[in-house]
Motif scaffolding. Sequence first.
Motif, PDB file in Angstrom:
ATOM      1  N   ARG A  63      -4.508  -2.007 -11.569  1.00 11.69           N
ATOM      2  CA  ARG A  63      -5.082  -0.477 -11.771  1.00 11.69           C
ATOM      3  C   ARG A  63      -4.964   0.180 -10.361  1.00 11.69           C
ATOM      4  N   GLY A  64      -5.098  -0.519  -9.442  1.00 14.87           N
ATOM      5  CA  GLY A  64      -4.853  -0.050  -7.987  1.00 14.87           C
ATOM      6  C   GLY A  64      -3.451   0.414  -7.785  1.00 14.87           C
ATOM      7  N   THR A  65      -2.602  -0.363  -8.112  1.00 20.72           N
ATOM      8  CA  THR A  65      -1.104  -0.089  -7.992  1.00 20.72           C
ATOM      9  C   THR A  65      -0.632   1.053  -8.580  1.00 20.72           C
ATOM     10  N   LEU A  73      -2.749   3.671  -9.775  1.00 20.55           N
ATOM     11  CA  LEU A  73      -3.352   4.846  -9.054  1.00 20.55           C
ATOM     12  C   LEU A  73      -2.722   5.250  -7.991  1.00 20.55           C
ATOM     13  N   ALA A  74      -2.269   4.113  -7.027  1.00 18.25           N
ATOM     14  CA  ALA A  74      -1.406   4.341  -5.847  1.00 18.25           C
ATOM     15  C   ALA A  74       0.004   4.972  -6.095  1.00 18.25           C
ATOM     16  N   GLY A 114      -6.409   4.249  -5.234  1.00 16.80           N
ATOM     17  CA  GLY A 114      -5.709   3.124  -5.451  1.00 16.80           C
ATOM     18  C   GLY A 114      -5.621   1.971  -4.222  1.00 16.80           C
ATOM     19  N   ALA A 173      -1.081  -2.277  -2.489  1.00 10.76           N
ATOM     20  CA  ALA A 173      -0.979  -0.853  -3.194  1.00 10.76           C
ATOM     21  C   ALA A 173       0.063   0.044  -2.257  1.00 10.76           C
TER      22      ALA A 173
END
Length: 308
Positions: free
Chosen positions: A25-27, A29-30, A253, A262
């Motif tokens: 999810r962080g990836t 968002l980034a 992210g 990320a």
Amino acid sequence: MRDKSSATLASPIAVGHPPSTGAWRGTLLAGLGVLSFSGSLPGTAFAMEGFDPYLVAIGRAVVAVVAAAVSLLVARAPLLPPREHLGSYVVISAGVVFGFPIFSGLALAAGADTSHAAVVVGLLPAATAVFAVLRGGERPRPLFWVACALGALSITVFTVSRGGGHVTAGDLLMVGALLSAAVGYTEGGRLARRTPGWRVISYALVVAAPLTVPVTVVLALTTEVRPSAVSLAGFAYVSLISMFLGFIPWYAGLAMGGIARAGQTQLAQPLLTMAWAWLLLGEPFDPVTLAAALAVLVCVAMSQRARS
């Protein structure tokens, strides 16, 4: 007391374990932040058709700080950052409010075309990863560094080949831009582990305001201003998207997925920027440039499979 959503954003990926759902999810968002940033160089090029490069670089922060202040007021958050983190916000401001916009704008003014400058930015994830280790305490695995090194090598070969076998002045200015951004991204990612990303960039803009506001006024009065629909649209993009809104998913992210891991999503930024440059500026999409961009995309995929 922090709310649950803030605590979720603040949780870095576990060291020594495969990337979790939160890390992916962080990836994502980034990646959304990277999509926002990918229009920065074309937007800057458009803005400089009607405004001085320094006015574009500094003035964008003045527009962005207005949006940041409104956001803080609506959220009933303090307008000033915590005193114990003031030094970190100064570092972020130096990197992303001043350093990257000024160096990248001067690189374009020096004659670097948007596509070339965009591919040089492909070195940024490698620089961010190094600062994530030095400052963020992260420890990526060997596969990550292999992918990172291959991406950096691809970008370096491309840059030197396009410069006729030597590094140009525009390349050096873009190196200054990417080092500035790497420092600002790392410090912002650290703070975003415990502070929502939108507040991190808002406070960085507020901290810079005592300098950006008077400098912008002086530049607006002393430089030639030729506003047009195109230059105003470019200025609006770099002010609201590149300088403010794009940082909201970006910092979230980095905090959720890990700064180093990320941050490798920014390897995709050159291809995205070249697509915008081809679509909006009519710049050619030659095979060598495309090959370099595709090579770094492969490196992104490799880095995202690596464990931390």
